[in-house]
Design an enzyme around this catalytic site. Structure first.
Site, mmCIF file in Angstrom:
data_model
loop_
_atom_site.group_PDB
_atom_site.id
_atom_site.type_symbol
_atom_site.label_atom_id
_atom_site.label_comp_id
_atom_site.label_asym_id
_atom_site.label_seq_id
_atom_site.Cartn_x
_atom_site.Cartn_y
_atom_site.Cartn_z
ATOM 1 N N HIS A 187 0.838 -1.199 0.000
ATOM 2 C CA HIS A 187 0.000 0.000 0.000
ATOM 3 C C HIS A 187 0.879 1.257 0.000
ATOM 4 O O HIS A 187 0.674 2.186 -0.797
ATOM 5 C CB HIS A 187 -0.909 -0.035 1.247
ATOM 6 C CG HIS A 187 -1.629 1.241 1.566
ATOM 7 N ND1 HIS A 187 -3.003 1.320 1.621
ATOM 8 C CD2 HIS A 187 -1.186 2.483 1.878
ATOM 9 C CE1 HIS A 187 -3.359 2.560 1.931
ATOM 10 N NE2 HIS A 187 -2.274 3.288 2.090
ATOM 11 N N ARG A 200 -1.982 13.683 3.229
ATOM 12 C CA ARG A 200 -2.884 12.700 3.815
ATOM 13 C C ARG A 200 -2.873 12.762 5.341
ATOM 14 O O ARG A 200 -1.874 13.162 5.934
ATOM 15 C CB ARG A 200 -2.452 11.288 3.381
ATOM 16 C CG ARG A 200 -2.486 11.097 1.870
ATOM 17 C CD ARG A 200 -1.894 9.758 1.493
ATOM 18 N NE ARG A 200 -0.559 9.590 2.028
ATOM 19 C CZ ARG A 200 -0.001 8.410 2.296
ATOM 20 N NH1 ARG A 200 -0.698 7.299 2.100
ATOM 21 N NH2 ARG A 200 1.227 8.334 2.771
ATOM 22 N N ASP A 209 -17.220 4.764 15.771
ATOM 23 C CA ASP A 209 -18.114 4.932 14.636
ATOM 24 C C ASP A 209 -18.244 3.598 13.918
ATOM 25 O O ASP A 209 -17.601 2.628 14.297
ATOM 26 C CB ASP A 209 -17.552 6.007 13.687
ATOM 27 C CG ASP A 209 -18.645 6.946 13.243
ATOM 28 O OD1 ASP A 209 -19.662 6.450 12.741
ATOM 29 O OD2 ASP A 209 -18.488 8.160 13.449
ATOM 30 N N THR A 248 -18.142 9.070 -0.038
ATOM 31 C CA THR A 248 -16.923 9.805 -0.358
ATOM 32 C C THR A 248 -17.294 11.281 -0.322
ATOM 33 O O THR A 248 -18.193 11.703 -1.045
ATOM 34 C CB THR A 248 -16.425 9.428 -1.775
ATOM 35 O OG1 THR A 248 -16.005 8.068 -1.774
ATOM 36 C CG2 THR A 248 -15.269 10.316 -2.204
#
Lengths: 265, 265, 265, 265, 265
Positions: A187, A200, A209, A248
């Site tokens: 990744h 980021r 959540d 998104t």
């Protein structure tokens, strides 16, 4: 909690900085809140209801002042960044990202904000809560990769922000640490070409959540960002994303004043 | 961004063209925007609320003028095509497709549009954002296939447009390039019989939205389009469509004026 | 499109017939529209909003006349059958099934209908679009089966209609024609015992909607229909139904006048 | 249909009984409707809207009388049992379970009910339709099991009712009769310990709704019911429940008068 | 049921205690209700509607008194704890957790609460019902583990509460008792490091709701809680969680008075 008991004057300065997130990030505490582990981030998305638009100009102007005062009031305990999603995401107009040392602090700010005359016309369509943690270098990373990861994003304004909530499947969490490490290395390598143009930030959300991670991005080049996500879709880890997005959240970073001006035009 | 700083006069002409998308596509920039890579497309779907219908004629007429002015105002920076979905798709009346060089440009147009008296009665039920890219010939295509792909769709009006958002599964993205290429070749061959009657356009959306692709079609023959989709369902690639449609947006291409006339009748 | 340019007089007669679908199906064109391939069917479901009930009697009576006039106006270009779902399906009161030679024709009718005073109080909760095609005999069917399939349903009123949208999975579409044929043969055999009491009609929807097929049934015996569906659940094809129903729309076939009387009581 | 053409007097008596379902089940027809195969059951769930509560006392009292008259009017053709879900199920206040010999009869009652002044303030959040069938003994059951199944539930009030809609997967329906029989035997054995405290009733729904079965339970001991469901989760059949609940409707059995009193307090 | 027939005086005292759940848990019955098996817990989540905020101060003050009286009235039959979710969970402002010996008791309280002037402005967005059971030690646990499980959470306020509903898959329930026991042992061991900072309580919900378990947590350290959930995601049992959260309800424990003050400010 001493940090919160600062003088109002410092708080006011901090608050002003918070209102202009893309214009410098100069305040020490702002820097710290955005870099430190152990900071709680709450992402609250709002949609303006139909009734708001019917208010007369004076009522809107008063409502705007009230909102600014609330942001100011809480500015010595938290930082609050604002984003405009309107037009780019259905059922979403405004996003507020809040950072503080306690979720209770985030909640109290949001209660005040939602209690304003404007807030009473805002429908809270999404909220995500997360926590920052110290970054661990994945074992087995080459020195080159470690150096690459220290790349700073290019200076200059990054007008776009994207938030992608992610939930991993049980197979991911059940995999041995070595398997997970190998996938995280793959990744990481996939992200290297985009380190200069896409900034980021990661929040851990399991239990706070319905997702495991909230990933936050800033960029000026959405085509690069699109290629970054495609690169991440091509690595093995993607097989273990039970949820990726949905929603998104794509928006533009705008100071509170500009957003309020748009909503009260 | 020079492209945007044109004289208002050219902008006005362009704007008029934008209002009549099916009648020629004559403007140079319109052509370019629809052909070039690196163009951002935003598809915004709206549903008229119940309150709108209660407005009196004069209010509706004023609202219509305001909308036309907004389309005009932005016409030198973007092209905006309009579609009527009403009757054919639940919870959807109007679709606006916007093309420009920056998503910010699309957003600013939509903010203005949603801020009009009509816009305040529009519920934004769906929005999709994507990006055009240069078309790559899939390696291994026969010369015959390459020639076939240069087929122009038949001239003449194509009153129907269909938008199908698509998300691929992780297996697709994780497959080797050769595997993916073989599937894309099979896909391409399946489309050949419909190249004359169905016009297609592709947008890349990974990271900008919850889908990977937005596929856009225009046709006069919906039975041919139905057969095209069945042909695409029969190829291997279909096993990797995690989302195909949901929503499928079927509408008729209509100039802004006609749509506004219907909404203000 | 000559078919549409009939004299108003014929149109009026046809229109009246359309208003009483269960009472004869005598008109030539009605017969043709219901039998021919290449006919587009739109199924539009509406739910009455809370505001409608507050209108006074006079407003309701005027609204009813307006709706009848719209049905009449379009009666030379399409047939429109009406169904009452109220009480049997949540979020659904009325279903209109429209057949014509172009989906544009269906849309224009629905725009007019939704623009009436009643229509403005109708929430369009579902819409499905499909297309009729020539029936192919599945190869390998026995002569007995072919004869059985020519069975006419028993005469007499069939007060119930059921609409079941269906989406097949990729495995179904990717299967070879012989595999699919074998499954369709098994399917067909399972339906034979119910040919006399359950009337069926099939619409192809791939690309026009988020489903592949819209299946339409009429019956007087819902217990037989229940057994038919159980029989279809027991054949292999059922493994490939990604969506079966969701919604299942169960209603009673009622003339427009009766439905309008119920809504304006 | 003779059954429906009874004298009004008998109907009135029956109607009164229907209003007090938990108080005896004395009427012959009520007994028959609840025991016979070939009876259609409709479960309609309603949520009171916000406007209802604003009505003044007089309007509420009038509305209550109107509802009672509608229940009375239909009482010679159907039985209607009432349940209060409020507080125990979100988006649901009242459930009406209707039994008659034709779904049309159920629909006509619901149209009348939904057309009352109260009904116009009720949002129909769920509806399920099903059909009773003769109970088949599963082959291979031991004599002991057959005797156990004749167990009557203990007398005394059973204040709670639970409705669980169920959809089986294709593998279940495609399994051979012997495989299904073995699973049903295992299922039946698991229920034996709860036969005395949990009363059950089964409706077949394939094709009439988006589920295959509606299971209905009455009990005074919810802990026993919880254990019964756990026992059923532990048998193989559970692997084939594509849907189990969603919604699970838990309520208290209350006469219409008590429910109306609560809603009009 | 004698427990309920206490003198009003004791009830009043108990009621006051119930209003201040985090301030002591001194009452005998409160202790018992929170520890005993066979207690029914109902979790009801409410969202304030837009109309509430428009009420004038006097109306809000009156509404607040009315709510307090209802809590008081029921305080000898149940305990009702209150939580503020506003700002942290979309579509949710307030959570009430009710414990009593009968779900009917919980329902009657909620009917009264929802019938107040405030209650009529509350949308019931989620409700979960469950039942406490005696804790069984999983066989094969080491003595060390048993001792660890007796760990009391650290004293001091625990301002946060989290509710996570869970549904297990059929494979879990179908697994042999030994397989399930092994997984529960692994689960239990994973929780040991968090026993001091995270307080837990379990409710069984199969059949009473669409989930199998309602898990309830209290903590002052959300970072510990996040790590606890990650630890639970890493054990095998996680493969069998068909639903985990959805919704995850994160809130702050606040006395009724404070919540009412926030809502009526």
């Amino acid at each position: 909690m001493k940090r919160i008991k600062k003088s109002l004057m410092v708080g006011a300065v901090l608050g002003l900085l918070a209102l202009f997130p893309s214009a410098g990030e100069a305040g020490v505490d702002r820097e710290k809140f955005l870099k430190d582990p152990g900071v709680y981030g709450t992402f609250a998305v709002f949609q303006v209801d139909e009734e708001w638009w019917k208010l007369d100009k004076a009522a809107k102007v008063a409502a705007v002042s009230e909102v600014k005062a609330i942001f100011q009031k809480h500015s010595d305990a938290l930082i609050a960044d604002t984003y405009l999603l309107r037009g780019l995401v259905e059922k979403a107009d405004v996003l507020v990202r809040i950072h503080s040392l306690e979720i209770l602090t985030n909640q109290n700010f949001l209660i005040d904000f939602m209690g304003t005359a404007l807030g009473q016309h805002l429908k809270n369509t999404y909220t995500f809560n997360g926590l920052t943690k110290a970054l661990n270098y994945v074992p087995g990373m080459s020195e080159d990769l470690k150096i690459a990861l220290k790349t700073q994003t290019d200076p200059g304004p990054k007008p776009y922000a994207i938030i992608v909530p992610i939930r991993k499947d049980a197979e991911w969490w059940n995999a041995g640490q070595d398997v997970r490490t190998a996938m995280m290395k793959e990744h990481t390598e996939a992200t290297v070409p985009y380190l200069k143009t896409v900034k980021r930030k990661l929040y851990h959300a399991s239990g706070l959540d319905d997702v495991d991670f909230i990933t936050y991005f800033e960029t000026a080049k959405l085509d690069d960002f699109n290629n970054l996500i495609i690169a991440l879709e091509k690595v093995k880890e993607n097989r273990h994303n039970k949820q990726f997005g949905a929603p998104t959240l794509l928006g533009t970073i705008r100071p509170l004043d500009e957003i309020l001006a748009i909503l009260s035009h």
